[in-house]
Design a protein around this motif. Structure first.
Motif, PDB file in Angstrom:
ATOM      1  N   ARG A 107       1.086  -1.060   0.489  1.00 29.58           N
ATOM      2  CA  ARG A 107       0.333  -0.157   0.137  1.00 29.58           C
ATOM      3  C   ARG A 107       0.664   1.538   0.392  1.00 29.58           C
ATOM      4  NH1 ARG A 107      -4.906  -0.873   1.078  1.00 29.58           N
ATOM      5  NH2 ARG A 107      -6.376  -3.166   0.767  1.00 29.58           N
ATOM      6  N   ARG A 108       2.185   1.542   0.550  1.00 34.66           N
ATOM      7  CA  ARG A 108       2.374   2.690   0.473  1.00 34.66           C
ATOM      8  C   ARG A 108       3.554   2.741  -0.386  1.00 34.66           C
ATOM      9  NH1 ARG A 108       4.440  -0.085   5.912  1.00 34.66           N
ATOM     10  NH2 ARG A 108       6.669  -0.091   5.317  1.00 34.66           N
ATOM     11  N   ILE A 109       4.239   1.300  -1.425  1.00 34.43           N
ATOM     12  CA  ILE A 109       5.116   1.777  -2.469  1.00 34.43           C
ATOM     13  C   ILE A 109       3.170   2.379  -3.554  1.00 34.43           C
ATOM     14  CG2 ILE A 109       5.257   0.062  -4.894  1.00 34.43           C
ATOM     15  CD1 ILE A 109       6.989  -1.975  -2.721  1.00 34.43           C
ATOM     16  N   GLU A 110       1.997   1.374  -3.793  1.00 29.87           N
ATOM     17  CA  GLU A 110       0.981   2.150  -4.606  1.00 29.87           C
ATOM     18  C   GLU A 110       1.177   3.944  -4.536  1.00 29.87           C
ATOM     19  OE1 GLU A 110      -2.354  -0.135  -5.419  1.00 29.87           O
ATOM     20  OE2 GLU A 110      -3.225   0.858  -3.332  1.00 29.87           O
ATOM     21  N   ALA A 111       0.708   4.742  -3.437  1.00 30.07           N
ATOM     22  CA  ALA A 111       0.913   5.467  -2.780  1.00 30.07           C
ATOM     23  C   ALA A 111       1.937   5.728  -3.591  1.00 30.07           C
ATOM     24  CB  ALA A 111       0.716   5.828  -1.246  1.00 30.07           C
ATOM     25  N   VAL A 112       3.266   5.731  -3.369  1.00 34.00           N
ATOM     26  CA  VAL A 112       4.575   6.626  -3.538  1.00 34.00           C
ATOM     27  C   VAL A 112       3.667   5.982  -5.798  1.00 34.00           C
ATOM     28  CG1 VAL A 112       6.751   6.074  -4.217  1.00 34.00           C
ATOM     29  CG2 VAL A 112       6.096   6.309  -1.395  1.00 34.00           C
ATOM     30  N   THR A 113       3.734   5.361  -5.845  1.00 36.32           N
ATOM     31  CA  THR A 113       3.681   5.415  -7.485  1.00 36.32           C
ATOM     32  C   THR A 113       2.228   6.238  -8.148  1.00 36.32           C
ATOM     33  OG1 THR A 113       3.681   3.053  -7.494  1.00 36.32           O
ATOM     34  CG2 THR A 113       2.510   3.810  -9.493  1.00 36.32           C
ATOM     35  N   ASP A 114       1.574   6.184  -7.467  1.00 36.49           N
ATOM     36  CA  ASP A 114       0.749   7.176  -7.549  1.00 36.49           C
ATOM     37  C   ASP A 114       0.758   8.530  -8.050  1.00 36.49           C
ATOM     38  OD1 ASP A 114      -2.104   4.630  -7.940  1.00 36.49           O
ATOM     39  OD2 ASP A 114      -2.931   5.718  -5.527  1.00 36.49           O
ATOM     40  N   ALA A 115       1.555   9.254  -6.596  1.00 40.55           N
ATOM     41  CA  ALA A 115       1.981  10.342  -6.851  1.00 40.55           C
ATOM     42  C   ALA A 115       3.087  10.087  -7.803  1.00 40.55           C
ATOM     43  CB  ALA A 115       2.879  10.423  -5.180  1.00 40.55           C
ATOM     44  N   ALA A 116       4.286   9.738  -8.314  1.00 42.87           N
ATOM     45  CA  ALA A 116       4.862   9.786  -9.321  1.00 42.87           C
ATOM     46  C   ALA A 116       4.033  10.300 -10.806  1.00 42.87           C
ATOM     47  CB  ALA A 116       5.544   9.063  -9.314  1.00 42.87           C
ATOM     48  N   ARG A 117       2.846   8.972 -11.018  1.00 39.81           N
ATOM     49  CA  ARG A 117       1.918   9.417 -11.908  1.00 39.81           C
ATOM     50  C   ARG A 117       1.363  10.613 -12.490  1.00 39.81           C
ATOM     51  NH1 ARG A 117      -0.214   2.618 -11.410  1.00 39.81           N
ATOM     52  NH2 ARG A 117       1.396   1.803 -12.730  1.00 39.81           N
TER      53      ARG A 117
END
Length: 143
Positions: A107-117
């Motif tokens: 879930r933390r990786i997903e949050a970082v991915t969403d921010a980068a996207r």
């Protein structure tokens, strides 16, 4: 006809669906998979998630399960569609805490991915399975 290509397509669909849900601050309670075949017939399957979610790995697991439940062996599937059903605001959803920290890490990786996207575009980070083949570090030109 390749089941691996179908799984890659489902992974791409759930990744995009999860990102859209998180961006709109919604969760879904059900997923519906529709498979359209070469003879223009189609099959549809729906199933509820264990808990309402916009978490891409949870969506992917359910989409794979729906696909497997169809029992396709040599079917000529031409089109896969995935629909999120029974949407609701994400603040109304509750997440069961687990003793295993693997889900929290995802879930933390997903949050970082969403921010980068959101900053650099939707295709800046993608699953390795979905990445185009590269030669010398540069994407191959389509043939």
């Amino acid at each position: 006809m390749d089941p691996n290509a179908h799984r890659r397509a489902l992974l791409a669909l759930t990744d995009e669906l999860g990102a859209r849900l998180r961006t709109s601050h919604e969760v879904c309670q059900d997923l519906t998979l529709t498979v359209r075949y070469a003879d223009r017939t189609s099959t549809t399957r729906s199933r509820a998630l264990p808990e309402p979610s916009a978490h891409s790995p949870a969506l992917t697991t359910l989409a794979y399960s729906l696909y497997t439940s169809l029992g396709l062996e040599r079917a000529r599937a031409h089109h896969l569609a995935l629909r999120a059903d029974r949407l609701r605001p994400d603040e109304t959803a509750h997440h069961q805490l687990l003793l295993d920290d693997g889900d929290d890490k995802a879930r933390r990786i997903e949050a970082v991915t969403d921010a980068a996207r959101s900053r650099f575009g939707p295709h800046v980070i993608t699953a390795a399975t979905l990445a185009r083949a590269t030669r010398g570090g540069h994407p191959r030109e389509p043939s």
